[in-house]
Design an enzyme around this catalytic site. Structure first.
Site: not given
Length: 677
Positions: A407, A435, A439, A478
């Site tokens: 990410e 969620d 990072p 999630h």
């Protein structure tokens, strides 16, 4: 390739190098005096001992072709690249005319964005990702040039450095990673950072990556290494690591005391290894210059420093009234749908279709629009939720492509690529589920303050799409919500639509605007009938404009996202059960926030219930409630109330999720209690 040696290098070039090295060292030595005189430069990281590699970086840099991402110790690098002594001092003492950022960024963070010498973060190493992103743009637009990024060896322990090198080798991009190895990460010796004596060896297994080692104290070895690196990167479109062996002659910075962890023998050694003195002795030994000639060069450098110092001291300080300038750029203002509403009829579209069709329309309109993320570009597949379905077949792999499961890399390279030209617009799926975005938070932070930090010289034109929220039985990672945390950071526009037309309109406005936008998509509503609407062609929704979903006079319910529909259901029940008149405001935009619509409603009803899916404790509703309590208290007939999730994670079992997330019954009960207050 020409090889530089003391004998073959022409005298004019040697004179320029010695002058730059002398001037740079003079500035470096003078920097602490500004702090002692309370004039500034409260952060200073001396570069002495890195002279060879930094001179080479600046000399090899080609203005107009290359991008440079220097770190806080790269004073000589930017001086050799063309910045003046005055510009460097203006940055050091944080003057309004500092070309890096007008005194907004930390001292010793040298930049000249006009020349593509970039203003980088204090989070050392994070700019490696930006260099990879701009190199991606160079390749796409067939631009001849390289991206240089520089930092110490300790920074290679950072995850984003690994991600950058991995990505550059995978995508085959012309990035030169300069590792200036002085043996210490502040006070931590290298052997406590990594097992390899030479940190570049950590990356020997990377395909397409060339590694060059050089003596960063030696001017000629460094020049040969950097020249070879640039030629290789351009000719092959592959990345290079240049590991330069340096010494750190001084403490890490003016807040560090190296005598606490370095013994006298080591300090004596680094003093003897002084690259400037070694170069000076070499010029004399090989009779390229006389002592008198070198003294004249040193006098000229001293004179330039004196003149630069006088001009910098006299320069204006930043004006405190400008602190609100350049938080976010001026957005695109809708032309046809000025208030973001419409009365058109036709076939309803669901939310996922509205987003997909808007992306395609805007990609057709602006050929400099790009999309990447995880699992979003496999022929007809468009991510877990098929939001980008059909994008890659129509627009090609150069504009729509998959990113690694990294990410930070997704966000950081978007930041970098948007630097290449101002008409670039980038859409990223920051994570398949919101969620998983955590990072990337350091790169999110970078994006939020780039525009302010550079004094309006650069803003990443990025829209970050995140599938957020619960009501899908997803559980941890999630079904969580992020907006309560991310709205605390100035510099991002944050939107959260509840209906298909608003999703289309806000996305279009974002892609036509300069600046950074966080676009939350309530994934439980992607295919929901209740969020489906008619979506006019070219529909636009302005930032900061709420939409009144239901008119009323007894109570105001303020909401957004998934809970908008729950609030409308509760309002309908209250109207039937008690003949109550409920006003429901769908915020659509969290930053900027439509305080005007909120105020008008509060003045009319006198009672307010704030409802959102996120936790009540420290959720975004707390800011809304506090603002109303502070600014509109005289119009209130009851305390502002809130409904949201419990102060727990969202559980996986549907029984747990139902107990945690707000529902129509809880909203109904809270509103009824407030109505009866």
């Amino acid at each position: 390739m020409k090889k530089f040696t003391i004998k073959t290098t022409d005298k004019d070039t040697l004179q320029r190098w010695f002058y730059l090295m002398t001037l740079g060292r003079a500035i470096d030595n003078k920097a602490p005096a500004y702090l002692l005189q309370s004039l500034g430069w409260s952060y200073h990281a001396p570069y002495a001992g890195h002279d060879g590699i930094q001179l080479a970086m600046g000399e090899v840099f080609v203005k107009g072709e290359d991008f440079m991402f220097p770190y806080y110790r790269d004073m000589l690098a930017v001086l050799a690249a063309g910045m003046t002594a005055e510009e460097i001092i203006l940055n050091g003492i944080s003057k309004a005319t500092d070309v890096a950022g007008g005194g907004r960024h930390m001292s010793n963070h040298f930049a000249k964005p006009e020349w593509n010498i970039e203003n980088v973060s204090s989070a050392t190493g994070s700019h490696d990702l930006h260099a990879v992103g701009v190199a991606r743009a160079m390749v796409y637009y067939k631009h001849k040039g390289v991206a240089y990024t520089s930092h110490g060896e300790a920074s290679t322990s950072e995850g984003y450095v690994y991600e950058a090198i991995n990505g550059a080798s995978t995508e085959q991009l012309p990035v030169i990673f300069v590792i200036q190895d002085n043996g210490y990460g502040i006070s931590v010796p290298k052997h406590e950072q990594t097992a390899n004596r030479k940190v570049a060896d950590n990356f020997v297994g990377f395909k397409n990556l060339k590694i060059i080692h050089c003596n960063g104290k030696d001017v000629f070895d460094s020049m040969n290494a950097m020249t070879a690196a640039r030629e290789y990167a351009i000719s092959t479109s592959n990345p290079v690591i240049v590991q330069a062996n340096c010494v750190r002659m001084g403490s890490h910075s003016n807040s560090d005391k190296q005598t606490l962890y370095r013994d006298e023998d080591e300090l004596a050694y680094v003093k003897e290894a002084d690259p400037l003195l070694k170069f000076r002795r070499m010029l004399l030994r090989y009779k390229r210059f006389t002592e008198e000639e070198l003294k004249q060069i040193e006098a000229d450098a001293k004179k330039e420093l004196s003149q630069a110092n006088k001009k910098a001291i006299a320069a204006p300080d930043p004006d405190p009234s400008t602190i609100f300038d350049f938080v976010t750029p001026e957005p695109y203002h809708p032309q046809k749908y000025v208030d973001g509403t419409h009365n058109e009829t036709g076939e309803p579209k669901n939310l996922v279709t509205a987003i997909n069709e808007t992306l395609k329309a805007e990609f057709r309109l602006n050929p400099n629009t790009f999309l990447w993320g995880q699992d979003i570009a496999n022929k007809e597949k468009g991510g877990v939720f098929n939001v980008s379905k059909g994008m890659q077949p129509e627009f090609g792999e150069g504009r729509v492509f998959n990113a690694p499961i990294a990410e930070d890399y997704i966000m950081g390279t978007a930041n970098g690529m948007s630097r290449f030209r101002k008409d670039i617009r980038i859409v990223v799926e920051g994570a398949e589920f919101a969620d998983y975005f955590w990072p990337a938070i350091d790169q999110y932070v970078e994006c939020t303050h780039e525009y302010w930090r550079t004094n309006g010289q650069f803003s990443p034109n990025i829209t970050v799409r995140l599938a957020a929220g619960g009501y899908i039985g997803g559980g941890l990672y999630h079904s969580q919500n992020l907006e309560g945390a991310l709205t605390t950071l100035p510099g991002a526009r944050i939107v959260y639509p509840s209906f298909a037309d608003d999703a289309a309109g806000l996305l279009r406005t974002s892609l036509r605007s300069e600046g950074f936008t966080l676009f939350f998509e309530p994934k439980a509503l992607y295919n929901a009938v209740e969020s489906s609407t008619v979506v006019p062609d070219d529909f636009e929704v302005p930032f900061g404009k709420a939409r009144i979903r239901r008119d009323g006079s007894d109570i105001t319910i303020i909401t957004y996202g998934n809970t908008t529909h729950l609030c409308l259901d509760a309002a309908e029940r209250l109207a039937k059960d008690g003949n109550y008149s409920i006003e429901v405001i769908d915020l659509r935009s969290l930053i900027p926030l439509d305080k005007e619509t909120i105020a008008e409603s509060v003045k009319k009803t006198g009672k307010v219930l704030v409802v959102h899916e996120d936790k009540v404790f420290s959720g975004f509703g707390a800011e809304i409630a506090a603002s109303i309590g502070t600014e509109l208290y005289r119009y209130l007939d009851a305390p502002v109330q809130r409904v949201g999730s419990t102060f727990t994670p969202v559980g996986f079992n549907p029984i747990l999720e139902k107990a945690i997330l707000p529902n129509t019954d809880r909203i109904y009960a809270a509103a009824k209690e407030l109505l009866e207050f």
